[in-house]
Motif scaffolding. Sequence first.
Motif, PDB file in Angstrom:
ATOM      1  N   TYR A   1       0.832  -1.207   0.000  1.00  0.00           N
ATOM      2  CA  TYR A   1       0.000   0.000   0.000  1.00  0.00           C
ATOM      3  C   TYR A   1       0.866   1.256   0.000  1.00  0.00           C
ATOM      4  CZ  TYR A   1      -3.758   3.248   0.893  1.00  0.00           C
ATOM      5  OH  TYR A   1      -4.647   4.289   0.771  1.00  0.00           O
ATOM      6  N   LEU A   2       1.984   1.223   0.703  1.00  0.00           N
ATOM      7  CA  LEU A   2       2.922   2.351   0.661  1.00  0.00           C
ATOM      8  C   LEU A   2       3.459   2.544  -0.758  1.00  0.00           C
ATOM      9  CD1 LEU A   2       4.981   1.794   3.952  1.00  0.00           C
ATOM     10  CD2 LEU A   2       3.194   3.487   3.548  1.00  0.00           C
ATOM     11  N   LEU A   3       3.757   1.425  -1.429  1.00  0.00           N
ATOM     12  CA  LEU A   3       4.231   1.491  -2.808  1.00  0.00           C
ATOM     13  C   LEU A   3       3.152   2.054  -3.718  1.00  0.00           C
ATOM     14  CD1 LEU A   3       6.448   0.789  -4.876  1.00  0.00           C
ATOM     15  CD2 LEU A   3       5.457  -1.505  -5.034  1.00  0.00           C
ATOM     16  N   TYR A   4       1.918   1.661  -3.490  1.00  0.00           N
ATOM     17  CA  TYR A   4       0.773   2.152  -4.265  1.00  0.00           C
ATOM     18  C   TYR A   4       0.635   3.680  -4.143  1.00  0.00           C
ATOM     19  CZ  TYR A   4      -4.245   2.993  -5.192  1.00  0.00           C
ATOM     20  OH  TYR A   4      -5.446   3.485  -5.639  1.00  0.00           O
ATOM     21  N   THR A   5       0.757   4.186  -2.931  1.00  0.00           N
ATOM     22  CA  THR A   5       0.659   5.643  -2.736  1.00  0.00           C
ATOM     23  C   THR A   5       1.851   6.366  -3.370  1.00  0.00           C
ATOM     24  OG1 THR A   5       1.725   5.454  -0.555  1.00  0.00           O
ATOM     25  CG2 THR A   5      -0.663   5.414  -0.621  1.00  0.00           C
ATOM     26  N   ALA A   6       3.021   5.732  -3.335  1.00  0.00           N
ATOM     27  CA  ALA A   6       4.207   6.335  -3.963  1.00  0.00           C
ATOM     28  C   ALA A   6       4.019   6.425  -5.481  1.00  0.00           C
ATOM     29  CB  ALA A   6       5.453   5.522  -3.621  1.00  0.00           C
ATOM     30  N   ILE A   7       3.439   5.374  -6.072  1.00  0.00           N
ATOM     31  CA  ILE A   7       3.177   5.380  -7.522  1.00  0.00           C
ATOM     32  C   ILE A   7       2.185   6.483  -7.880  1.00  0.00           C
ATOM     33  CG2 ILE A   7       2.090   4.061  -9.382  1.00  0.00           C
ATOM     34  CD1 ILE A   7       3.276   1.536  -8.115  1.00  0.00           C
ATOM     35  N   MET A   8       1.154   6.669  -7.062  1.00  0.00           N
ATOM     36  CA  MET A   8       0.179   7.735  -7.311  1.00  0.00           C
ATOM     37  C   MET A   8       0.844   9.101  -7.259  1.00  0.00           C
ATOM     38  SD  MET A   8      -3.404   6.598  -5.477  1.00  0.00           S
ATOM     39  CE  MET A   8      -2.721   6.416  -3.841  1.00  0.00           C
ATOM     40  N   PHE A   9       1.719   9.288  -6.277  1.00  0.00           N
ATOM     41  CA  PHE A   9       2.403  10.576  -6.132  1.00  0.00           C
ATOM     42  C   PHE A   9       3.301  10.867  -7.326  1.00  0.00           C
ATOM     43  CE2 PHE A   9       6.188  12.933  -4.726  1.00  0.00           C
ATOM     44  CZ  PHE A   9       5.586  14.117  -4.315  1.00  0.00           C
ATOM     45  N   VAL A  10       4.111   9.898  -7.715  1.00  0.00           N
ATOM     46  CA  VAL A  10       5.038  10.078  -8.841  1.00  0.00           C
ATOM     47  C   VAL A  10       4.268  10.307 -10.139  1.00  0.00           C
ATOM     48  CG1 VAL A  10       6.790   8.945 -10.252  1.00  0.00           C
ATOM     49  CG2 VAL A  10       6.891   8.771  -7.762  1.00  0.00           C
ATOM     50  N   THR A  11       3.197   9.540 -10.351  1.00  0.00           N
ATOM     51  CA  THR A  11       2.403   9.670 -11.579  1.00  0.00           C
ATOM     52  C   THR A  11       1.769  11.054 -11.691  1.00  0.00           C
ATOM     53  OG1 THR A  11       1.926   7.298 -11.562  1.00  0.00           O
ATOM     54  CG2 THR A  11       0.502   8.705 -12.901  1.00  0.00           C
ATOM     55  N   ASP A  12       1.113  11.485 -10.612  1.00  0.00           N
ATOM     56  CA  ASP A  12       0.410  12.773 -10.642  1.00  0.00           C
ATOM     57  C   ASP A  12       1.361  13.950 -10.686  1.00  0.00           C
ATOM     58  OD1 ASP A  12      -1.833  11.267 -10.501  1.00  0.00           O
ATOM     59  OD2 ASP A  12      -2.645  12.178  -8.680  1.00  0.00           O
ATOM     60  N   ARG A  13       2.461  13.863  -9.970  1.00  0.00           N
ATOM     61  CA  ARG A  13       3.357  15.016  -9.821  1.00  0.00           C
ATOM     62  C   ARG A  13       4.405  15.126 -10.909  1.00  0.00           C
ATOM     63  NH1 ARG A  13       2.684  19.166  -5.995  1.00  0.00           N
ATOM     64  NH2 ARG A  13       1.014  18.464  -4.615  1.00  0.00           N
ATOM     65  N   PHE A  14       4.979  14.001 -11.325  1.00  0.00           N
ATOM     66  CA  PHE A  14       6.142  14.077 -12.198  1.00  0.00           C
ATOM     67  C   PHE A  14       5.911  13.508 -13.599  1.00  0.00           C
ATOM     68  CE2 PHE A  14       7.720  13.747  -7.804  1.00  0.00           C
ATOM     69  CZ  PHE A  14       8.403  14.960  -7.724  1.00  0.00           C
ATOM     70  N   ILE A  15       5.014  12.545 -13.745  1.00  0.00           N
ATOM     71  CA  ILE A  15       4.793  11.955 -15.071  1.00  0.00           C
ATOM     72  C   ILE A  15       3.716  12.715 -15.842  1.00  0.00           C
ATOM     73  CG2 ILE A  15       4.076   9.886 -16.318  1.00  0.00           C
ATOM     74  CD1 ILE A  15       5.282   8.205 -14.096  1.00  0.00           C
ATOM     75  N   LEU A  16       2.543  12.883 -15.247  1.00  0.00           N
ATOM     76  CA  LEU A  16       1.443  13.571 -15.922  1.00  0.00           C
ATOM     77  C   LEU A  16       1.383  15.052 -15.587  1.00  0.00           C
ATOM     78  CD1 LEU A  16      -1.407  10.924 -15.446  1.00  0.00           C
ATOM     79  CD2 LEU A  16       0.086  11.246 -17.433  1.00  0.00           C
ATOM     80  N   SER A  17       1.988  15.420 -14.459  1.00  0.00           N
ATOM     81  CA  SER A  17       1.965  16.819 -13.976  1.00  0.00           C
ATOM     82  C   SER A  17       0.538  17.336 -13.818  1.00  0.00           C
ATOM     83  CB  SER A  17       2.764  17.730 -14.928  1.00  0.00           C
ATOM     84  OG  SER A  17       4.117  17.334 -14.959  1.00  0.00           O
ATOM     85  N   ARG A  18      -0.368  16.444 -13.512  1.00  0.00           N
ATOM     86  CA  ARG A  18      -1.763  16.815 -13.257  1.00  0.00           C
ATOM     87  C   ARG A  18      -2.422  15.684 -12.472  1.00  0.00           C
ATOM     88  NH1 ARG A  18      -5.013  13.721 -16.481  1.00  0.00           N
ATOM     89  NH2 ARG A  18      -4.037  12.769 -18.316  1.00  0.00           N
ATOM     90  N   PRO A  19      -3.479  15.972 -11.750  1.00  0.00           N
ATOM     91  CA  PRO A  19      -4.154  14.917 -10.981  1.00  0.00           C
ATOM     92  C   PRO A  19      -4.763  13.852 -11.892  1.00  0.00           C
ATOM     93  CG  PRO A  19      -4.774  17.082 -10.179  1.00  0.00           C
ATOM     94  CD  PRO A  19      -4.045  17.303 -11.471  1.00  0.00           C
ATOM     95  N   PHE A  20      -4.406  12.655 -11.674  1.00  0.00           N
ATOM     96  CA  PHE A  20      -5.001  11.524 -12.363  1.00  0.00           C
ATOM     97  C   PHE A  20      -5.698  10.620 -11.346  1.00  0.00           C
ATOM     98  CE2 PHE A  20      -4.684   7.050 -13.740  1.00  0.00           C
ATOM     99  CZ  PHE A  20      -5.474   7.104 -14.870  1.00  0.00           C
ATOM    100  N   PHE A  21      -4.939  10.129 -10.394  1.00  0.00           N
ATOM    101  CA  PHE A  21      -5.534   9.298  -9.342  1.00  0.00           C
ATOM    102  C   PHE A  21      -6.461  10.122  -8.446  1.00  0.00           C
ATOM    103  CE2 PHE A  21      -1.767   6.789 -10.430  1.00  0.00           C
ATOM    104  CZ  PHE A  21      -2.309   5.524 -10.508  1.00  0.00           C
ATOM    105  N   TYR A  22      -6.178  11.413  -8.357  1.00  0.00           N
ATOM    106  CA  TYR A  22      -6.975  12.284  -7.499  1.00  0.00           C
ATOM    107  C   TYR A  22      -7.788  13.295  -8.314  1.00  0.00           C
ATOM    108  CZ  TYR A  22      -4.320  10.379  -3.633  1.00  0.00           C
ATOM    109  OH  TYR A  22      -3.772   9.536  -2.714  1.00  0.00           O
TER     110      TYR A  22
END
Length: 340
Positions: A115-136
């Motif tokens: 679950y910690l890894l899952y939250t880390a993936i959400m953070f990296v995806t939203d902040r650095f890969i897409l630069s926009r909220p996707f999971f949120y």
Amino acid sequence: MHFHFSFYSSILLIFFTHGVLFSILLVRKALVENNKPCLWMAGFTVACTLNIVPWMLGHAGWYSLRPYRSILFYFPFQNFFLLGPLIFFYTKALLNPGKHFRKKEWLHFVPATLYLLYTAIMFVTDRFILSRPFFYADGHDRDLDSWYRIAGIVSLSFYLFFSLRYYSVYKKAAVQILSFADTMLFRWVKRYLLALLVIQVLDILFLCLYPAWGSFTSKWWYYFVFSVLFYYVAFNGYTNSIQALFSFRLLKNDSDALILLRSKQVLAFTPVLLLENETEQVIETTQKEDDLCLGDDRQVMLWKDKLLNLLENKEVYKDSEITLSFLARLLQTNASVLSK
């Protein structure tokens, strides 16, 4: 730092502060006294303290302000998969001080790590890969999703069940080996497990009554009761001075022992009991011996006469620390037969 002191946020802030304090005190006690149960209780207290953070900070206004909003969304304050394993290993350390934590038992913490890894993936995806909220993108904290809460309830229920099973193993061993078992069957264990059971029932109730994400204030009352109960567990866990008088290990590992319990074959395995003031001994118990003891009146009278003779002639009852195993050795039998 912004913090809106309302009735809701202030009450939880008190419990949060005390949770942090007791976590530090428990770690200190664990290190100073080499008290392993306190270390597990410290971890449990930290997990419970973090669990109330979203509701405390939410009512303090953090969900409506940046960068606080992002902190609440991306930091996994509520890791429900931690609570169960921590209380289970606390129970094991409390009831069986000679039991060492094995490497393979880290597997119990795999769901929490994932679950910690899952939250880390959400953070990296939203902040650095897409630069926009996707999971949120919907503006909702994933920690508050119903599927996650249900998974947390199942996880804690699973470990509460096995904590009770482990307590049952301890209780049966204590009855066999100690004549004063009723005075040391750990009322404390039953009390904190009961407190956690109340938490489970309330969590299910509130999940059914308020399944919607937006029922923030209504769900606050659950976290208030949760705070009271976890405060009770943490406080008593810190002040508890009860220690198990013996250590035990099974010929098979713990999971196999629990399976035997489920099939009601407790007498089919052999416990190895280590008493503080006695040498290591193996108490072998077979179903046949117990049937003989219980089913044959002549055998019952024979053991009765032997025991009465021992009590009257040697006056062993005057020894305040007499144990069932000691009496069994004097009678040249085992503790299980004498107990029956």
